[in-house]
Design a protein around this motif. Structure first.
Motif, PDB file in Angstrom:
ATOM      1  N   GLU A 216       0.831  -1.213   0.000  1.00 43.55           N
ATOM      2  CA  GLU A 216       0.000   0.000   0.000  1.00 43.55           C
ATOM      3  C   GLU A 216       0.860   1.256   0.000  1.00 43.55           C
ATOM      4  O   GLU A 216       0.604   2.205  -0.763  1.00 43.55           O
ATOM      5  N   LYS A 217       1.888   1.283   0.828  1.00 40.39           N
ATOM      6  CA  LYS A 217       2.758   2.458   0.881  1.00 40.39           C
ATOM      7  C   LYS A 217       3.544   2.621  -0.414  1.00 40.39           C
ATOM      8  O   LYS A 217       3.796   3.752  -0.864  1.00 40.39           O
ATOM      9  N   ALA A 218       3.928   1.513  -1.033  1.00 40.32           N
ATOM     10  CA  ALA A 218       4.663   1.586  -2.297  1.00 40.32           C
ATOM     11  C   ALA A 218       3.780   2.156  -3.400  1.00 40.32           C
ATOM     12  O   ALA A 218       4.229   2.981  -4.214  1.00 40.32           O
ATOM     13  N   GLU A 219       2.532   1.722  -3.435  1.00 42.72           N
ATOM     14  CA  GLU A 219       1.640   2.208  -4.490  1.00 42.72           C
ATOM     15  C   GLU A 219       1.244   3.676  -4.278  1.00 42.72           C
ATOM     16  O   GLU A 219       0.893   4.366  -5.230  1.00 42.72           O
ATOM     17  N   VAL A 221       3.207   6.106  -3.600  1.00 42.91           N
ATOM     18  CA  VAL A 221       4.143   6.994  -4.276  1.00 42.91           C
ATOM     19  C   VAL A 221       3.846   7.058  -5.773  1.00 42.91           C
ATOM     20  O   VAL A 221       3.988   8.113  -6.404  1.00 42.91           O
ATOM     21  N   LEU A 222       3.365   5.951  -6.368  1.00 44.65           N
ATOM     22  CA  LEU A 222       2.999   5.979  -7.782  1.00 44.65           C
ATOM     23  C   LEU A 222       1.776   6.870  -7.994  1.00 44.65           C
ATOM     24  O   LEU A 222       1.692   7.601  -8.985  1.00 44.65           O
ATOM     25  N   ARG A 223       0.839   6.786  -7.062  1.00 42.50           N
ATOM     26  CA  ARG A 223      -0.359   7.623  -7.166  1.00 42.50           C
ATOM     27  C   ARG A 223       0.018   9.103  -7.052  1.00 42.50           C
ATOM     28  O   ARG A 223      -0.509   9.951  -7.777  1.00 42.50           O
ATOM     29  N   GLU A 224       0.950   9.392  -6.141  1.00 39.44           N
ATOM     30  CA  GLU A 224       1.374  10.780  -5.957  1.00 39.44           C
ATOM     31  C   GLU A 224       2.096  11.323  -7.180  1.00 39.44           C
ATOM     32  O   GLU A 224       2.067  12.533  -7.440  1.00 39.44           O
ATOM     33  N   TRP A 225       2.721  10.423  -7.963  1.00 38.95           N
ATOM     34  CA  TRP A 225       3.400  10.853  -9.182  1.00 38.95           C
ATOM     35  C   TRP A 225       2.435  10.966 -10.367  1.00 38.95           C
ATOM     36  O   TRP A 225       2.854  11.290 -11.476  1.00 38.95           O
ATOM     37  N   ASN A 253      11.170   8.344 -16.376  1.00 37.56           N
ATOM     38  CA  ASN A 253      11.710   9.632 -15.967  1.00 37.56           C
ATOM     39  C   ASN A 253      12.728   9.419 -14.838  1.00 37.56           C
ATOM     40  O   ASN A 253      12.451   8.719 -13.866  1.00 37.56           O
ATOM     41  N   HIS A 254      13.896  10.035 -14.976  1.00 34.41           N
ATOM     42  CA  HIS A 254      14.976   9.789 -14.012  1.00 34.41           C
ATOM     43  C   HIS A 254      14.561  10.151 -12.598  1.00 34.41           C
ATOM     44  O   HIS A 254      14.865   9.406 -11.636  1.00 34.41           O
ATOM     45  N   ASP A 255      13.898  11.271 -12.418  1.00 37.17           N
ATOM     46  CA  ASP A 255      13.507  11.693 -11.075  1.00 37.17           C
ATOM     47  C   ASP A 255      12.550  10.694 -10.439  1.00 37.17           C
ATOM     48  O   ASP A 255      12.654  10.402  -9.241  1.00 37.17           O
ATOM     49  N   PHE A 256      11.618  10.148 -11.250  1.00 39.73           N
ATOM     50  CA  PHE A 256      10.707   9.146 -10.701  1.00 39.73           C
ATOM     51  C   PHE A 256      11.458   7.871 -10.346  1.00 39.73           C
ATOM     52  O   PHE A 256      11.212   7.265  -9.293  1.00 39.73           O
ATOM     53  N   VAL A 257      12.371   7.454 -11.210  1.00 39.77           N
ATOM     54  CA  VAL A 257      13.141   6.234 -10.954  1.00 39.77           C
ATOM     55  C   VAL A 257      13.877   6.346  -9.620  1.00 39.77           C
ATOM     56  O   VAL A 257      13.840   5.421  -8.788  1.00 39.77           O
ATOM     57  N   VAL A 258      14.510   7.472  -9.387  1.00 34.83           N
ATOM     58  CA  VAL A 258      15.251   7.679  -8.136  1.00 34.83           C
ATOM     59  C   VAL A 258      14.300   7.688  -6.949  1.00 34.83           C
ATOM     60  O   VAL A 258      14.548   7.035  -5.921  1.00 34.83           O
ATOM     61  N   ALA A 259      13.186   8.400  -7.077  1.00 41.73           N
ATOM     62  CA  ALA A 259      12.229   8.498  -5.973  1.00 41.73           C
ATOM     63  C   ALA A 259      11.622   7.143  -5.638  1.00 41.73           C
ATOM     64  O   ALA A 259      11.493   6.773  -4.466  1.00 41.73           O
ATOM     65  N   ALA A 260      11.256   6.389  -6.680  1.00 40.46           N
ATOM     66  CA  ALA A 260      10.653   5.076  -6.461  1.00 40.46           C
ATOM     67  C   ALA A 260      11.647   4.121  -5.812  1.00 40.46           C
ATOM     68  O   ALA A 260      11.311   3.394  -4.872  1.00 40.46           O
ATOM     69  N   ARG A 261      12.877   4.126  -6.310  1.00 41.04           N
ATOM     70  CA  ARG A 261      13.894   3.224  -5.746  1.00 41.04           C
ATOM     71  C   ARG A 261      14.143   3.539  -4.275  1.00 41.04           C
ATOM     72  O   ARG A 261      14.161   2.641  -3.432  1.00 41.04           O
ATOM     73  N   GLU A 262      14.300   4.813  -3.965  1.00 42.87           N
ATOM     74  CA  GLU A 262      14.590   5.195  -2.585  1.00 42.87           C
ATOM     75  C   GLU A 262      13.404   4.914  -1.669  1.00 42.87           C
ATOM     76  O   GLU A 262      13.559   4.389  -0.566  1.00 42.87           O
ATOM     77  N   HIS A 263      12.194   5.247  -2.136  1.00 39.11           N
ATOM     78  CA  HIS A 263      11.007   5.074  -1.308  1.00 39.11           C
ATOM     79  C   HIS A 263      10.738   3.599  -1.037  1.00 39.11           C
ATOM     80  O   HIS A 263      10.489   3.198   0.110  1.00 39.11           O
ATOM     81  N   LEU A 264      10.802   2.783  -2.074  1.00 39.77           N
ATOM     82  CA  LEU A 264      10.506   1.362  -1.897  1.00 39.77           C
ATOM     83  C   LEU A 264      11.616   0.651  -1.124  1.00 39.77           C
ATOM     84  O   LEU A 264      11.341  -0.289  -0.367  1.00 39.77           O
ATOM     85  N   SER A 265      12.847   1.091  -1.280  1.00 37.21           N
ATOM     86  CA  SER A 265      13.937   0.509  -0.491  1.00 37.21           C
ATOM     87  C   SER A 265      13.748   0.817   0.988  1.00 37.21           C
ATOM     88  O   SER A 265      13.979  -0.045   1.851  1.00 37.21           O
ATOM     89  N   ASP A 266      13.288   2.028   1.286  1.00 34.94           N
ATOM     90  CA  ASP A 266      13.026   2.407   2.668  1.00 34.94           C
ATOM     91  C   ASP A 266      11.904   1.563   3.274  1.00 34.94           C
ATOM     92  O   ASP A 266      11.849   1.371   4.494  1.00 34.94           O
ATOM     93  N   LEU A 267      11.014   1.052   2.427  1.00 40.21           N
ATOM     94  CA  LEU A 267       9.906   0.233   2.904  1.00 40.21           C
ATOM     95  C   LEU A 267      10.321  -1.210   3.177  1.00 40.21           C
ATOM     96  O   LEU A 267       9.528  -1.996   3.708  1.00 40.21           O
ATOM     97  N   GLY A 268      11.536  -1.570   2.789  1.00 35.22           N
ATOM     98  CA  GLY A 268      12.027  -2.914   3.068  1.00 35.22           C
ATOM     99  C   GLY A 268      12.203  -3.798   1.856  1.00 35.22           C
ATOM    100  O   GLY A 268      12.582  -4.974   1.993  1.00 35.22           O
ATOM    101  N   PHE A 269      11.951  -3.272   0.658  1.00 30.94           N
ATOM    102  CA  PHE A 269      12.191  -4.066  -0.544  1.00 30.94           C
ATOM    103  C   PHE A 269      13.689  -4.118  -0.828  1.00 30.94           C
ATOM    104  O   PHE A 269      14.367  -3.088  -0.830  1.00 30.94           O
ATOM    105  N   GLU A 270      14.206  -5.320  -1.070  1.00 31.67           N
ATOM    106  CA  GLU A 270      15.632  -5.484  -1.345  1.00 31.67           C
ATOM    107  C   GLU A 270      15.983  -5.100  -2.775  1.00 31.67           C
ATOM    108  O   GLU A 270      17.104  -4.675  -3.057  1.00 31.67           O
TER     109      GLU A 270
END
Length: 316
Positions: A216-219, A221-225, A253-270
Protein backbone atom coordinates in the motif's frame (compact mmCIF):
# COMPACT_ATOMS: atom_id res chain seq x y z
CA UNK A 1 -47.80 -15.63 -31.30
CA UNK A 2 -49.18 -12.82 -33.50
CA UNK A 3 -46.71 -11.14 -35.88
CA UNK A 4 -45.57 -7.67 -34.89
CA UNK A 5 -46.96 -4.78 -36.90
CA UNK A 6 -45.23 -1.62 -37.98
CA UNK A 7 -46.67 1.88 -37.50
CA UNK A 8 -48.48 1.62 -40.84
CA UNK A 9 -50.30 -1.51 -39.70
CA UNK A 10 -48.43 -4.03 -41.88
CA UNK A 11 -46.88 -7.21 -40.51
CA UNK A 12 -43.16 -7.19 -39.70
CA UNK A 13 -40.79 -9.98 -38.88
CA UNK A 14 -40.12 -10.09 -35.15
CA UNK A 15 -36.45 -10.73 -35.91
CA UNK A 16 -36.24 -7.22 -37.37
CA UNK A 17 -36.87 -5.75 -33.92
CA UNK A 18 -33.94 -4.96 -31.66
CA UNK A 19 -34.02 -7.76 -29.07
CA UNK A 20 -31.54 -6.10 -26.69
CA UNK A 21 -32.90 -3.51 -24.28
CA UNK A 22 -30.79 -0.39 -23.96
CA UNK A 23 -28.58 0.13 -20.94
CA UNK A 24 -31.01 2.76 -19.72
CA UNK A 25 -33.92 0.32 -19.94
CA UNK A 26 -31.91 -2.30 -18.07
CA UNK A 27 -31.11 0.24 -15.37
CA UNK A 28 -34.82 0.96 -15.00
CA UNK A 29 -35.47 -2.77 -14.63
CA UNK A 30 -32.95 -2.83 -11.77
CA UNK A 31 -34.71 0.11 -10.11
CA UNK A 32 -38.05 -1.64 -10.34
CA UNK A 33 -36.63 -4.87 -8.98
CA UNK A 34 -35.01 -3.13 -6.03
CA UNK A 35 -38.11 -1.06 -5.28
CA UNK A 36 -39.97 -4.29 -4.53
CA UNK A 37 -37.68 -4.88 -1.53
CA UNK A 38 -38.29 -3.48 1.94
CA UNK A 39 -34.66 -2.45 2.04
CA UNK A 40 -31.24 -3.40 0.64
CA UNK A 41 -27.66 -3.26 1.80
CA UNK A 42 -25.17 -2.87 -1.04
CA UNK A 43 -21.68 -4.32 -0.62
CA UNK A 44 -19.94 -1.11 -1.62
CA UNK A 45 -16.32 -0.73 -2.73
CA UNK A 46 -16.76 2.64 -4.41
CA UNK A 47 -15.92 1.15 -7.80
CA UNK A 48 -18.16 1.66 -10.80
CA UNK A 49 -20.18 -1.57 -10.41
CA UNK A 50 -21.16 -1.16 -6.77
CA UNK A 51 -21.62 2.58 -7.27
CA UNK A 52 -24.22 1.98 -9.98
CA UNK A 53 -26.07 -0.54 -7.80
CA UNK A 54 -25.97 1.89 -4.86
CA UNK A 55 -27.24 4.79 -6.97
CA UNK A 56 -30.11 2.75 -8.39
CA UNK A 57 -30.96 1.42 -4.93
CA UNK A 58 -30.99 4.95 -3.55
CA UNK A 59 -33.30 6.05 -6.36
CA UNK A 60 -35.61 3.10 -5.71
CA UNK A 61 -35.66 2.98 -1.93
CA UNK A 62 -34.32 6.24 -0.55
CA UNK A 63 -33.54 5.89 3.17
CA UNK A 64 -34.16 2.13 3.01
CA UNK A 65 -31.00 1.66 0.91
CA UNK A 66 -27.60 1.45 2.61
CA UNK A 67 -24.11 1.22 1.11
CA UNK A 68 -21.69 -0.74 3.27
CA UNK A 69 -17.92 -0.89 2.94
CA UNK A 70 -15.89 -3.53 4.75
CA UNK A 71 -12.58 -2.18 6.00
CA UNK A 72 -9.75 -4.67 6.33
CA UNK A 73 -5.99 -4.93 5.85
CA UNK A 74 -6.43 -5.59 2.12
CA UNK A 75 -8.33 -2.34 1.44
CA UNK A 76 -6.07 0.65 0.76
CA UNK A 77 -6.91 3.74 2.79
CA UNK A 78 -7.20 5.70 -0.46
CA UNK A 79 -9.94 3.32 -1.66
CA UNK A 80 -11.84 3.66 1.61
CA UNK A 81 -11.66 7.44 1.29
CA UNK A 82 -12.90 7.15 -2.29
CA UNK A 83 -15.80 4.93 -1.22
CA UNK A 84 -16.84 7.53 1.36
CA UNK A 85 -16.65 10.27 -1.26
CA UNK A 86 -18.69 8.35 -3.85
CA UNK A 87 -21.35 7.41 -1.29
CA UNK A 88 -21.65 11.09 -0.38
CA UNK A 89 -21.88 11.97 -4.07
CA UNK A 90 -24.75 9.50 -4.49
CA UNK A 91 -26.42 10.66 -1.29
CA UNK A 92 -26.88 7.15 0.08
CA UNK A 93 -26.39 6.25 3.73
CA UNK A 94 -22.90 4.78 4.13
CA UNK A 95 -21.78 2.36 6.81
CA UNK A 96 -18.22 1.13 7.36
CA UNK A 97 -17.67 -2.20 9.11
CA UNK A 98 -14.41 -3.92 9.97
CA UNK A 99 -13.05 -7.43 9.78
CA UNK A 100 -9.71 -9.14 9.20
CA UNK A 101 -8.99 -11.66 6.47
CA UNK A 102 -5.75 -12.43 8.30
CA UNK A 103 -7.79 -14.19 10.99
CA UNK A 104 -8.44 -16.99 8.50
CA UNK A 105 -5.45 -19.31 7.92
CA UNK A 106 -6.99 -20.45 4.62
CA UNK A 107 -6.82 -16.87 3.33
CA UNK A 108 -3.31 -16.33 4.67
CA UNK A 109 -2.15 -19.50 2.89
CA UNK A 110 -2.91 -17.72 -0.40
CA UNK A 111 -3.75 -20.73 -2.54
CA UNK A 112 -6.02 -20.75 -5.57
CA UNK A 113 -9.08 -20.33 -3.32
CA UNK A 114 -7.93 -17.14 -1.58
CA UNK A 115 -10.66 -15.03 -3.17
CA UNK A 116 -13.33 -17.50 -2.09
CA UNK A 117 -12.26 -17.22 1.54
CA UNK A 118 -12.02 -13.43 1.32
CA UNK A 119 -15.42 -12.98 -0.32
CA UNK A 120 -17.06 -15.38 2.13
CA UNK A 121 -15.77 -13.40 5.10
CA UNK A 122 -16.51 -10.01 3.55
CA UNK A 123 -20.08 -10.87 2.53
CA UNK A 124 -20.68 -12.62 5.85
CA UNK A 125 -19.80 -9.34 7.54
CA UNK A 126 -22.26 -7.59 5.23
CA UNK A 127 -25.05 -9.92 6.35
CA UNK A 128 -24.21 -9.18 9.97
CA UNK A 129 -24.43 -5.45 9.30
CA UNK A 130 -27.70 -5.88 7.41
CA UNK A 131 -29.21 -7.86 10.29
CA UNK A 132 -28.23 -5.10 12.72
CA UNK A 133 -30.08 -2.62 10.50
CA UNK A 134 -33.13 -4.85 10.03
CA UNK A 135 -32.40 -5.40 6.33
CA UNK A 136 -32.83 -8.83 4.73
CA UNK A 137 -31.41 -8.26 1.24
CA UNK A 138 -27.69 -7.93 0.50
CA UNK A 139 -26.63 -6.93 -3.03
CA UNK A 140 -23.27 -6.80 -4.76
CA UNK A 141 -21.90 -5.36 -7.99
CA UNK A 142 -21.36 -8.54 -10.01
CA UNK A 143 -22.22 -7.73 -13.63
CA UNK A 144 -23.11 -9.89 -16.62
CA UNK A 145 -19.54 -9.84 -17.98
CA UNK A 146 -18.19 -11.56 -14.86
CA UNK A 147 -19.45 -15.19 -14.98
CA UNK A 148 -18.14 -17.86 -17.31
CA UNK A 149 -14.58 -16.58 -17.51
CA UNK A 150 -12.68 -19.44 -15.92
CA UNK A 151 -11.80 -20.00 -12.27
CA UNK A 152 -14.12 -17.79 -10.20
CA UNK A 153 -14.00 -18.77 -6.51
CA UNK A 154 -15.20 -15.32 -5.44
CA UNK A 155 -18.45 -15.74 -7.36
CA UNK A 156 -18.97 -19.13 -5.76
CA UNK A 157 -19.15 -17.37 -2.40
CA UNK A 158 -21.75 -14.95 -3.79
CA UNK A 159 -23.88 -17.87 -4.93
CA UNK A 160 -23.51 -19.84 -1.71
CA UNK A 161 -24.51 -16.88 0.45
CA UNK A 162 -27.43 -16.04 -1.88
CA UNK A 163 -26.31 -12.47 -2.40
CA UNK A 164 -28.37 -10.67 -5.04
CA UNK A 165 -26.53 -9.31 -8.06
CA UNK A 166 -28.92 -6.82 -9.73
CA UNK A 167 -26.60 -6.01 -12.63
CA UNK A 168 -26.13 -9.68 -13.45
CA UNK A 169 -29.85 -10.38 -13.13
CA UNK A 170 -30.64 -7.57 -15.59
CA UNK A 171 -27.97 -8.72 -18.07
CA UNK A 172 -25.94 -5.53 -17.70
CA UNK A 173 -22.39 -5.99 -19.01
CA UNK A 174 -19.34 -3.99 -17.98
CA UNK A 175 -19.44 -1.40 -20.75
CA UNK A 176 -23.14 -0.88 -20.07
CA UNK A 177 -22.35 -0.38 -16.38
CA UNK A 178 -19.99 2.43 -17.33
CA UNK A 179 -22.60 3.92 -19.67
CA UNK A 180 -25.20 3.87 -16.89
CA UNK A 181 -22.73 5.41 -14.45
CA UNK A 182 -22.05 8.18 -16.96
CA UNK A 183 -25.79 8.66 -17.48
CA UNK A 184 -26.23 8.96 -13.70
CA UNK A 185 -23.42 11.51 -13.51
CA UNK A 186 -21.20 9.32 -11.32
CA UNK A 187 -17.59 10.43 -11.12
CA UNK A 188 -16.40 6.80 -11.14
CA UNK A 189 -17.80 6.00 -14.60
CA UNK A 190 -14.28 5.59 -16.00
CA UNK A 191 -12.52 4.50 -12.80
CA UNK A 192 -10.04 1.66 -13.45
CA UNK A 193 -10.61 -1.64 -11.65
CA UNK A 194 -8.86 -1.84 -8.28
CA UNK A 195 -8.39 -5.27 -6.75
CA UNK A 196 -7.55 -5.81 -3.09
CA UNK A 197 -3.92 -5.56 -2.00
CA UNK A 198 -3.54 -9.33 -1.61
CA UNK A 199 -3.76 -9.66 -5.41
CA UNK A 200 -0.23 -8.20 -5.56
CA UNK A 201 1.21 -11.22 -3.72
CA UNK A 202 2.04 -14.31 -5.83
CA UNK A 203 -0.12 -17.34 -5.17
CA UNK A 204 1.55 -19.61 -2.62
CA UNK A 205 3.34 -16.77 -0.82
CA UNK A 206 1.65 -16.08 2.52
CA UNK A 207 -0.43 -12.92 2.89
CA UNK A 208 0.91 -10.98 5.88
CA UNK A 209 0.17 -7.58 7.31
CA UNK A 210 3.78 -6.56 6.68
CA UNK A 211 3.51 -7.33 2.96
CA UNK A 212 0.11 -5.66 2.60
CA UNK A 213 1.35 -2.53 4.38
CA UNK A 214 4.46 -2.10 2.27
CA UNK A 215 2.49 -2.71 -0.94
CA UNK A 216 0.00 0.00 0.00
CA UNK A 217 2.76 2.46 0.88
CA UNK A 218 4.66 1.59 -2.30
CA UNK A 219 1.64 2.21 -4.49
CA UNK A 220 0.99 5.51 -2.76
CA UNK A 221 4.14 6.99 -4.28
CA UNK A 222 3.00 5.98 -7.78
CA UNK A 223 -0.36 7.62 -7.17
CA UNK A 224 1.37 10.78 -5.96
CA UNK A 225 3.40 10.85 -9.18
CA UNK A 226 0.15 10.91 -11.17
CA UNK A 227 0.01 7.35 -12.52
CA UNK A 228 -3.54 6.05 -12.95
CA UNK A 229 -3.20 2.31 -13.72
CA UNK A 230 -0.46 0.45 -11.88
CA UNK A 231 0.43 -2.29 -9.41
CA UNK A 232 3.41 -3.03 -7.17
CA UNK A 233 3.82 -6.81 -7.03
CA UNK A 234 5.62 -8.10 -3.93
CA UNK A 235 7.85 -11.08 -4.76
CA UNK A 236 9.06 -11.61 -1.20
CA UNK A 237 11.59 -8.82 -1.13
CA UNK A 238 11.55 -7.82 -4.78
CA UNK A 239 9.14 -5.09 -5.88
CA UNK A 240 7.97 -5.43 -9.46
CA UNK A 241 6.32 -2.21 -10.59
CA UNK A 242 3.74 -2.55 -13.35
CA UNK A 243 2.52 0.63 -15.06
CA UNK A 244 0.07 0.91 -17.92
CA UNK A 245 1.95 0.84 -21.25
CA UNK A 246 0.53 4.26 -22.13
CA UNK A 247 2.26 5.67 -19.04
CA UNK A 248 5.60 3.86 -19.32
CA UNK A 249 7.41 6.88 -20.74
CA UNK A 250 6.69 8.80 -17.55
CA UNK A 251 7.90 5.82 -15.50
CA UNK A 252 11.28 6.07 -17.21
CA UNK A 253 11.71 9.63 -15.97
CA UNK A 254 14.98 9.79 -14.01
CA UNK A 255 13.51 11.69 -11.07
CA UNK A 256 10.71 9.15 -10.70
CA UNK A 257 13.14 6.23 -10.95
CA UNK A 258 15.25 7.68 -8.14
CA UNK A 259 12.23 8.50 -5.97
CA UNK A 260 10.65 5.08 -6.46
CA UNK A 261 13.89 3.22 -5.75
CA UNK A 262 14.59 5.20 -2.58
CA UNK A 263 11.01 5.07 -1.31
CA UNK A 264 10.51 1.36 -1.90
CA UNK A 265 13.94 0.51 -0.49
CA UNK A 266 13.03 2.41 2.67
CA UNK A 267 9.91 0.23 2.90
CA UNK A 268 12.03 -2.91 3.07
CA UNK A 269 12.19 -4.07 -0.54
CA UNK A 270 15.63 -5.48 -1.35
CA UNK A 271 15.26 -4.96 -5.09
CA UNK A 272 13.06 -2.53 -7.06
CA UNK A 273 12.25 -3.34 -10.69
CA UNK A 274 10.08 -1.95 -13.48
CA UNK A 275 8.25 -4.56 -15.57
CA UNK A 276 8.75 -3.60 -19.21
CA UNK A 277 5.61 -5.53 -20.20
CA UNK A 278 3.67 -2.87 -18.34
CA UNK A 279 0.54 -3.34 -16.26
CA UNK A 280 -1.18 -6.72 -16.70
CA UNK A 281 -4.09 -7.77 -14.50
CA UNK A 282 -3.61 -10.88 -12.40
CA UNK A 283 0.02 -11.39 -13.43
CA UNK A 284 0.93 -13.18 -10.19
CA UNK A 285 -1.90 -15.70 -10.48
CA UNK A 286 -1.14 -19.31 -11.43
CA UNK A 287 -4.18 -19.81 -13.66
CA UNK A 288 -3.23 -17.55 -16.54
CA UNK A 289 -6.58 -18.32 -18.20
CA UNK A 290 -8.06 -14.86 -18.56
CA UNK A 291 -10.35 -15.36 -15.57
CA UNK A 292 -11.20 -12.85 -12.87
CA UNK A 293 -11.16 -14.98 -9.71
CA UNK A 294 -12.45 -12.43 -7.24
CA UNK A 295 -14.77 -10.55 -9.55
CA UNK A 296 -13.15 -7.13 -9.26
CA UNK A 297 -11.56 -6.61 -12.62
CA UNK A 298 -8.28 -8.39 -11.91
CA UNK A 299 -8.14 -10.88 -14.78
CA UNK A 300 -5.39 -13.44 -14.99
CA UNK A 301 -2.60 -12.95 -17.49
CA UNK A 302 0.19 -15.40 -18.29
CA UNK A 303 1.83 -16.02 -14.91
CA UNK A 304 5.25 -14.68 -14.10
CA UNK A 305 7.86 -16.43 -11.98
CA UNK A 306 6.53 -16.45 -8.42
CA UNK A 307 9.95 -16.64 -6.80
CA UNK A 308 12.26 -14.47 -8.87
CA UNK A 309 15.24 -15.39 -6.69
CA UNK A 310 14.82 -19.09 -7.48
CA UNK A 311 14.67 -18.64 -11.26
CA UNK A 312 17.54 -19.22 -13.64
CA UNK A 313 18.35 -16.36 -15.98
CA UNK A 314 20.84 -16.15 -18.85
CA UNK A 315 24.11 -14.51 -17.87
CA UNK A 316 25.35 -13.66 -21.35
Amino acid sequence: MQPETDVEGGATDATDADPTPSAREKAEAVRESLSARDGVLVAFSGGVDSAVVAALADDALGDDAVACTAKSETLPDAELDDAKRVASEIGIRHEVVEFSELDDPDFVRNDGERCYHCRTMRLGRMYEAAAELGIETVCDGTNASDPGEGHRPGLRAVEELEVRSPLLEAGIEKEEVRAIADDLGLSVADKPAMACLSSRIPTGLEVTNERLTRIEKAERVLREWGFSQFRVRDHDGLARIEIDPDELDAALNHDFVVAAREHLSDLGFEHVTLDLHGYRTGSVSPEGDGSDPDGNGERDADPVVADVFDAEYPTR
